[in-house]
Design an enzyme around this catalytic site. Structure first.
Site, PDB file in Angstrom:
ATOM      1  N   LYS A 234       2.797  41.804  11.175  1.00  0.00           N
ATOM      2  CA  LYS A 234       3.948  41.370  10.267  1.00  0.00           C
ATOM      3  C   LYS A 234       3.924  40.954   9.002  1.00  0.00           C
ATOM      4  O   LYS A 234       2.558  40.796   8.530  1.00  0.00           O
ATOM      5  CB  LYS A 234       4.696  40.020  11.282  1.00  0.00           C
ATOM      6  CG  LYS A 234       5.216  40.560  12.585  1.00  0.00           C
ATOM      7  CD  LYS A 234       6.124  39.457  13.124  1.00  0.00           C
ATOM      8  CE  LYS A 234       7.064  40.220  14.249  1.00  0.00           C
ATOM      9  NZ  LYS A 234       7.510  39.229  15.098  1.00  0.00           N
ATOM     10  N   ARG A 268       2.676  40.791  22.249  1.00  0.00           N
ATOM     11  CA  ARG A 268       3.270  41.946  21.769  1.00  0.00           C
ATOM     12  C   ARG A 268       2.675  42.675  20.439  1.00  0.00           C
ATOM     13  O   ARG A 268       2.635  42.234  19.469  1.00  0.00           O
ATOM     14  CB  ARG A 268       4.871  41.648  21.495  1.00  0.00           C
ATOM     15  CG  ARG A 268       5.693  42.970  21.220  1.00  0.00           C
ATOM     16  CD  ARG A 268       7.189  42.625  21.227  1.00  0.00           C
ATOM     17  NE  ARG A 268       8.218  43.613  20.992  1.00  0.00           N
ATOM     18  CZ  ARG A 268       8.574  44.316  19.737  1.00  0.00           C
ATOM     19  NH1 ARG A 268       7.978  43.517  18.676  1.00  0.00           N
ATOM     20  NH2 ARG A 268       9.266  45.295  19.649  1.00  0.00           N
TER      21      ARG A 268
END
Length: 291
Positions: A234, A268
């Site tokens: 991210k 995840r």
């Protein structure tokens, strides 16, 4: 150092045909990301065709994935919505091919009709960035007796969520939101052991908010529900390292280990093999070095 007590640890998470027992397994569940999209932030376009998506799923299975999360619409910052039929056309062939692959399948969607059709096609879990706030979503999961549910916190929506997000106390506010959504589901008749929560790294949070959440990630375990950490590749990692998405693997692994140490039950990730190997070493340390 391990931050989560046995009292806070949820006993199980029911995920459709599968049951994860957190007292038997020390290592977090590795949820592999399978984006059947042209525009996801990290791997958009790589697995756009069902054939390519299925081949990627087979690689993840060989690498030891515990759960495969299938998405047909990008939710990166600034992402435009996708029409229902296009999303269904992207995900249903993949679900059909993988439904008997030996691990649970999750559908990453906020559309109630996609949830219904994906559940009918064989998925075991609904992973919703809107925490079932969109019309018909709660009813869709109520139609299933056993599907797992991941409720995520997001401030505003994908188009606007990164425009100056603000909190008085990000930990307290995210916890309050997730507790409220979980309580709504249980009051609607959904068993508590089907519900997991995701504080939503990068979804309406600044770098400071994200680092605060990772530092204090153990706080989310106090809700007594399985907690998912979605840090992989991210922008928070990019801001710290200066690397683009394909060069963020090492820092993503570091984030996964930090989250595991602070009580994450589900992690995840894009990079399954690397994460599984890192968590095997982490697990061995939790077992006092006895492998």
């Amino acid at each position: 150092m391990h931050y989560q007590s046995q009292q806070e640890m949820p006993a199980t998470w029911r995920c459709g045909r599968f049951l994860f027992d957190f007292h038997k397994r020390k290592r977090p569940i590795v949820m592999g990301i399978l984006n059947a999209t042209p525009d996801s932030f990290s791997d958009g376009g790589k697995f756009r065709s069902p054939k390519d998506a299925i081949a990627q799923a087979e690689r993840m299975l060989a690498d030891g994935v515990d759960l495969i999360d299938i998405g047909g619409e990008s939710t990166r910052p600034g992402a435009e919505p996708v029409e229902l039929q296009e999303e269904l056309d992207r995900v249903l062939p993949v679900i059909g091919a993988l439904k008997d692959c030996g691990v649970p399948l999750s559908i990453d969607t906020y559309k109630s009709e996609t949830m219904r059709q994906a559940l009918h096609a064989g998925v075991d879990c609904v992973n919703d960035i809107w925490a079932l706030r969109q019309s018909g979503s709660v009813e869709a999961v109520l139609e299933s007796n056993d599907c797992g549910i991941v409720l995520m916190h997001m401030q505003r929506d994908p188009l606007t969520m990164q425009f100056n997000p603000e909190y008085i106390n990000v930990i307290a506010e995210v916890k309050q939101f997730l507790r409220g959504r979980a309580d709504l589901l249980t009051s609607s008749g959904i068993a508590n052991d089907r519900i997991a929560i995701d504080p939503g790294f990068g979804f309406g949070k600044s770098l400071e908010h994200n680092l605060n959440m990772l530092t204090n990630f153990a706080e989310f375990s106090s809700l007594g529900l399985p907690v998912l950490a979605g840090i992989s590749r991210k922008s928070m990692i990019g801001k710290i390292t200066g690397k683009d998405t394909n060069e963020r693997v090492a820092a993503s692994i570091a984030g996964a280990i930090m989250a595991a140490d602070r009580g994450a039950n589900i992690i995840r990730v894009h990079d399954v093999a690397e994460t599984v190997d890192a968590l095997k070493l982490w697990e061995a340390i939790q077992l006092d070095g006895s492998v």
